[in-house]
Design a protein around this motif. Structure first.
Motif, PDB file in Angstrom:
ATOM      1  N   THR A  14       1.454  -1.179  -0.182  1.00 42.22           N
ATOM      2  CA  THR A  14      -0.172   0.346   0.163  1.00 42.22           C
ATOM      3  C   THR A  14       0.617   1.356  -0.225  1.00 42.22           C
ATOM      4  O   THR A  14       1.764   0.688   0.947  1.00 42.22           O
ATOM      5  N   LEU A  18      -2.380   5.108   2.151  1.00 47.42           N
ATOM      6  CA  LEU A  18      -3.702   4.207   2.163  1.00 47.42           C
ATOM      7  C   LEU A  18      -3.050   3.507   3.689  1.00 47.42           C
ATOM      8  O   LEU A  18      -3.414   2.481   3.829  1.00 47.42           O
ATOM      9  N   GLU A  21      -6.124   0.918   5.287  1.00 49.76           N
ATOM     10  CA  GLU A  21      -6.020   0.757   4.490  1.00 49.76           C
ATOM     11  C   GLU A  21      -4.856  -1.132   4.559  1.00 49.76           C
ATOM     12  O   GLU A  21      -5.789  -2.072   5.345  1.00 49.76           O
ATOM     13  N   GLY A  77      -4.966   3.637  -4.165  1.00 54.73           N
ATOM     14  CA  GLY A  77      -7.219   4.743  -3.594  1.00 54.73           C
ATOM     15  C   GLY A  77      -7.192   5.453  -4.780  1.00 54.73           C
ATOM     16  O   GLY A  77      -6.593   4.658  -6.565  1.00 54.73           O
TER      17      GLY A  77
END
Length: 158
Positions: A14, A18, A21, A77
């Motif tokens: 990531t 993020l 997440e 994203g």
């Protein structure tokens, strides 16, 4: 005597924006292991890119992790991150196609795909045609955790 466990490594890449997440990934894996796999003698060991990592400076290390992990998740994203993240997806797919590598499955997640930058949309469209790639869409970190569980469940029963 302690029973033996089967271990599967799961890497989640990531970009640093993020982080929510990334944390949802780690929580989802922990819950899945506790509720589903541990009673069956299987552990999914999660790894992720923790901030303040600068992925472009760690490409060899991250690629080595991709090669060692049975499962790879990549998360994007709305904004296009450093291009290295797209490279990690391509590399993971190459590893999954090589029977000599540990990598077995690759899933790529896209947050708010309809609002994503053109580069993110182009990546998803390009990946949709690759047999070894599983693209997914989600709206927020809470929904993402459920998506991770769904993917793990499929991988576990495969």
């Amino acid at each position: 005597m302690t029973p033996g466990f089967t271990f599967y490594r799961v890497l989640c890449t990531t970009p640093s924006d993020l982080e929510e997440e990334r944390q949802a990934f780690e929580s989802a894996v922990a819950r899945f292991v506790e509720e589903v796999t541990m009673p069956k003698g299987v552990l999914f060991a999660p790894a992720s890119l923790r901030p303040p990592i600068v992925a472009s400076r760690q490409v060899p290390v991250i690629e080595a992790n991709i090669r060692m992990c049975e499962f790879v998740l990549a998360v994007f994203g709305e904004a296009w991150p450093d291009a290295v993240f797209g490279g990690f997806v391509d590399y993971a797919l190459e590893c999954a196609a090589d029977p000599g590598m540990a990598t077995r499955n690759v899933a790529v997640f896209f947050r708010n795909y309809p609002q994503a930058a053109p580069e993110v949309r182009a990546l998803r469209e390009r990946l949709a045609g690759r047999a070894a790639c599983e693209p997914y869409d989600f709206q927020n970190a809470g929904e993402f955790g459920g998506c991770v569980r769904e993917v793990l469940s499929r991988w576990f029963t495969a």
